[in-house]
Write a protein that holds these residues in place. Structure first.
Motif, PDB file in Angstrom:
ATOM      1  N   THR A 319       0.827  -1.212   0.000  1.00 45.40           N
ATOM      2  CA  THR A 319       0.000   0.000   0.000  1.00 45.40           C
ATOM      3  C   THR A 319       0.861   1.261   0.000  1.00 45.40           C
ATOM      4  N   ARG A 320       2.136   1.106   0.326  1.00 45.75           N
ATOM      5  CA  ARG A 320       3.067   2.246   0.320  1.00 45.75           C
ATOM      6  C   ARG A 320       3.985   2.190  -0.902  1.00 45.75           C
ATOM      7  N   VAL A 321       4.448   0.990  -1.242  1.00 46.60           N
ATOM      8  CA  VAL A 321       5.265   0.811  -2.452  1.00 46.60           C
ATOM      9  C   VAL A 321       4.307   0.251  -3.504  1.00 46.60           C
ATOM     10  N   LYS A 322       3.583   1.166  -4.164  1.00 46.38           N
ATOM     11  CA  LYS A 322       2.426   0.751  -4.972  1.00 46.38           C
ATOM     12  C   LYS A 322       2.805   0.238  -6.360  1.00 46.38           C
ATOM     13  N   ASP A 323       3.926   0.681  -6.893  1.00 49.97           N
ATOM     14  CA  ASP A 323       4.301   0.298  -8.258  1.00 49.97           C
ATOM     15  C   ASP A 323       4.884  -1.121  -8.245  1.00 49.97           C
ATOM     16  N   SER A 481       2.943  -7.141   4.591  1.00 46.06           N
ATOM     17  CA  SER A 481       3.006  -6.548   3.250  1.00 46.06           C
ATOM     18  C   SER A 481       1.705  -5.832   2.901  1.00 46.06           C
ATOM     19  N   TYR A 482       0.710  -5.911   3.778  1.00 51.69           N
ATOM     20  CA  TYR A 482      -0.607  -5.284   3.559  1.00 51.69           C
ATOM     21  C   TYR A 482      -1.187  -5.701   2.209  1.00 51.69           C
ATOM     22  N   ILE A 515       1.467 -14.768  -4.693  1.00 53.80           N
ATOM     23  CA  ILE A 515       2.034 -13.813  -3.724  1.00 53.80           C
ATOM     24  C   ILE A 515       3.390 -13.305  -4.223  1.00 53.80           C
ATOM     25  N   LEU A 516       4.175 -14.212  -4.800  1.00 56.03           N
ATOM     26  CA  LEU A 516       5.485 -13.805  -5.349  1.00 56.03           C
ATOM     27  C   LEU A 516       5.318 -13.003  -6.637  1.00 56.03           C
ATOM     28  N   LYS A 517       4.297 -13.314  -7.429  1.00 54.80           N
ATOM     29  CA  LYS A 517       3.998 -12.488  -8.611  1.00 54.80           C
ATOM     30  C   LYS A 517       3.658 -11.068  -8.195  1.00 54.80           C
ATOM     31  N   ASP A 518       2.969 -10.945  -7.068  1.00 53.03           N
ATOM     32  CA  ASP A 518       2.624  -9.616  -6.541  1.00 53.03           C
ATOM     33  C   ASP A 518       3.847  -8.900  -5.963  1.00 53.03           C
ATOM     34  N   ALA A 519       4.963  -9.617  -5.845  1.00 52.17           N
ATOM     35  CA  ALA A 519       6.186  -9.058  -5.244  1.00 52.17           C
ATOM     36  C   ALA A 519       5.876  -8.411  -3.896  1.00 52.17           C
ATOM     37  N   ALA A 520       5.114  -9.157  -3.080  1.00 48.57           N
ATOM     38  CA  ALA A 520       4.716  -8.657  -1.763  1.00 48.57           C
ATOM     39  C   ALA A 520       5.789  -8.906  -0.711  1.00 48.57           C
ATOM     40  N   VAL A 521       6.651  -9.883  -0.966  1.00 48.39           N
ATOM     41  CA  VAL A 521       7.692 -10.264  -0.013  1.00 48.39           C
ATOM     42  C   VAL A 521       8.921 -10.729  -0.779  1.00 48.39           C
ATOM     43  N   VAL A 522      10.072 -10.571  -0.153  1.00 51.74           N
ATOM     44  CA  VAL A 522      11.309 -11.175  -0.649  1.00 51.74           C
ATOM     45  C   VAL A 522      11.634 -12.333   0.282  1.00 51.74           C
ATOM     46  N   PRO A 523      11.429 -13.585  -0.144  1.00 51.35           N
ATOM     47  CA  PRO A 523      11.846 -14.719   0.695  1.00 51.35           C
ATOM     48  C   PRO A 523      13.370 -14.713   0.794  1.00 51.35           C
ATOM     49  N   LEU A 524      13.900 -14.883   1.994  1.00 49.99           N
ATOM     50  CA  LEU A 524      15.349 -14.779   2.184  1.00 49.99           C
ATOM     51  C   LEU A 524      15.996 -16.134   2.475  1.00 49.99           C
ATOM     52  N   MET A 525      15.612 -16.775   3.593  1.00 48.79           N
ATOM     53  CA  MET A 525      16.214 -18.056   3.956  1.00 48.79           C
ATOM     54  C   MET A 525      15.173 -18.991   4.554  1.00 48.79           C
ATOM     55  N   TYR A 526      15.314 -20.282   4.243  1.00 49.76           N
ATOM     56  CA  TYR A 526      14.604 -21.324   4.979  1.00 49.76           C
ATOM     57  C   TYR A 526      15.459 -21.603   6.212  1.00 49.76           C
TER      58      TYR A 526
END
Length: 558
Positions: A319-323, A481-482, A515-526
């Protein structure tokens, strides 16, 4: 669940899938005994923690450290026996793991006779009902959402402090409790392993201050609790081993000390002098120490590497990083090698490309972004160019620890390469999750980690990404990620009604991808979590559900 963080769930899960999922995660870890020595009674175990617990109140706690400590103080309806090669679901307060009826929309539990509180009075079904009900009060926020999501009338119920009961929780007699659900939940008896399903005697409920005044029905009770300084537990003399299939009462007391730097705790336990010999840590080894300690052969017998059914990630506030292109640029720009280095390198875990981790039902292997964990700056710069070459300033929320601040520096350096300036907002570790989970406190980027409440996607994705829950949980929102994507929400609803395990897992895999297509999060480590104990501490079990060193069988060697 939160960190270590704890998480949630929303579906019917066949028992076979649970067993498969558990078997996949319950590997590795320590042997359950820190070296040789005679199991003994007596002595005091010291627990060294960098920060206080967000909560210990059973209806509010949603961190793994808090839940692990509560296992010493509280009983739940069901629990995990982790003394074998893999976790086994057992009755705890209940005599067994419950009986479903009417298509798993009604669940009945019978309580053990003779389970006693610290004053010698008996735990009743009415106490369990009251405990669950108090979690609906706005004063008792922060815990998992399952009761509100599943119990009939739960979405409108406001808790017992207004004099009303929840009719979908029935107590036909002193030892029987029956839950009526809005939908079939085939693994409801795994939800009831969480502390929200603990008994609270109404006469001893102190509302929002119950954190420091918990009325114990477990082996230990609170003797004193000075927030941010020390928690002292002593034996509950009315606890009986005959009624408890999970815990033991070997030590006389547990002394939890808060406020030391992570690395100072590591070095103290490594040195193994004085009280450090009878100490254990709950928070993971500091990133700066992990590689060295993980490879030190002299520490092998008291080093506990616990595989976590979970993920370390960076949430991007949609909602803040809209692009979308800017969010995708962040995905490509993050150098996961430096990020992982902040947490301790390869000993901390494998690089992640999905929100579901291997071993969790629903996991599918895919990667929508950089094949190189160091990132792809050319692709990131191209996306920023398509977005009009903005030069935004973004805030990142992290815990105020050296490990997290090194992580924030790594993110800042990565994003400056593509014209994004990052301001780091360190938050006190003891209040971190209660701060970022409050919708008043929104950041552009937020560090988070999540451990499945039990090893299925339904305890991860619906909790973290159902945008409809944001308004419902303004003080305990887990959707950092709202994200409120109708496609994701529709898949959540679809999965919740599926009883076929393979179909439901496939749906969660599609959800993860969206969710990854939406680029809502960067998964970092398992993640793996690594902890140490002193040379005189025995009986430490790797709790692969909470990814904590379990203390339920702990003893001091004499």
């Amino acid at each position: 669940m939160t960190r270590r963080t704890r998480r949630s769930r929303t579906v019917a899960l066949a028992a076979t899938a649970v067993v498969i999922a558990l078997g996949a995660t319950a590997c590795g870890g320590s042997s359950g005994d820190s070296g040789s020595g005679t199991p003994g009674k007596g002595g005091t175990l010291t627990v060294l923690n960098k920060a206080d617990f967000d909560h210990l109140d059973p209806q509010r706690v949603y961190t793994t450290e808090g839940q692990s400590m509560d296992q010493e103080i509280l009983r739940t309806l069901t629990g995990w026996d982790e003394s074998g090669s893999k976790p086994k679901l057992v009755g705890d307060l209940a005599t067994d793991t419950g009986t479903p009826s009417k298509g798993a929309t009604v669940w009945t539990f019978h309580l053990r006779h003779g389970v006693k509180y610290q004053d010698g009075t008996e735990v009743t079904a009415q106490d369990v009902k009251y405990g669950v009900e108090r979690g609906f009060s706005s004063d008792i926020n922060g815990g998992p959402p399952y009761a509100a999501q599943w119990l009939v009338g739960g979405s409108d119920y406001k808790g017992p402090y207004r004099g009303k009961q929840l009719d979908s929780i029935r107590t036909p007699d002193k030892y029987t409790i029956v839950f009526h659900l809005k939908q079939p939940v085939a693994d409801f008896n795994e939800t009831t392993t969480m502390t929200g399903w603990s008994a609270v005697p109404k006469a001893h409920d102190t509302g929002s201050t119950y954190d420091t005044k918990i009325w114990s029905d477990g082996p230990y009770m609170i003797k004193s609790y000075t927030k941010n300084k020390e928690l002292v537990l002593t034996r509950n003399t009315h606890w009986s081993q005959a009624t408890d299939p999970i815990r033991q009462q070997n030590v006389d007391g547990i002394d939890v000390k808060f406020g030391q730097d992570e690395s100072a705790i590591d070095q103290q336990i490594k040195a193994d002098a004085g009280t450090a010999q009878t100490s254990v840590q709950q928070w993971p080894i500091a990133g700066s120490d992990l590689a060295q300690l993980a490879n030190d052969p002299s520490l092998k017998s008291r080093y506990h590497k616990i595989p976590a059914p979970g993920i370390n990630y960076l949430a991007i506030n949609t909602t803040r990083v809209k692009d979308l292109r800017v969010r995708q640029a962040i995905e490509y720009a993050i150098d996961k090698t430096t990020v992982r280095g902040a947490f301790g390198g390869s000993a901390y875990g494998d690089y992640a490309t999905t929100m579901l981790s291997p071993g969790i039902g629903g996991y599918q292997k895919f990667n929508l972004y950089s094949a190189n964990p160091a990132g792809n700056l050319a692709k990131a710069e191209e996306l920023m160019k398509q977005a009009g070459n903005p030069k935004p300033t973004m805030s990142i929320a992290v815990e105020n620890t050296p490990t997290e601040e090194h992580f924030a520096d790594a993110v800042k350096t990565s994003l400056e390469h593509i014209g994004i300036h990052v301001n780091i907002s360190p938050i006190d570790a003891s209040n971190y999750f209660s701060t970022i989970n409050n919708t008043k406190n929104q950041y552009d980027l937020t560090w988070g980690d999540w451990i499945a409440d039990w090893p299925n996607a339904s305890t991860v994705l619906p909790t973290l990404f159902d945008g409809r829950l944001i308004k419902k949980n303004p003080q305990s929102n887990q959707d950092l990620s709202y994200l409120n994507d109708p496609k994701v929400n529709a898949l959540i609803d679809k999965a919740a009604t599926m009883t076929d395990v393979a179909q439901r897992n496939a749906t969660y895999g599609r959800m993860d991808r969206q969710i990854l297509k939406d680029a809502a999060v960067v998964p970092l480590m398992y993640m793996n979590f690594s902890d140490m104990s002193g040379s005189k501490v025995g009986g430490v079990i790797s709790d692969t559900i909470l990814a904590e060193p379990s203390l339920v069988h702990v003893y001091i060697k004499h």
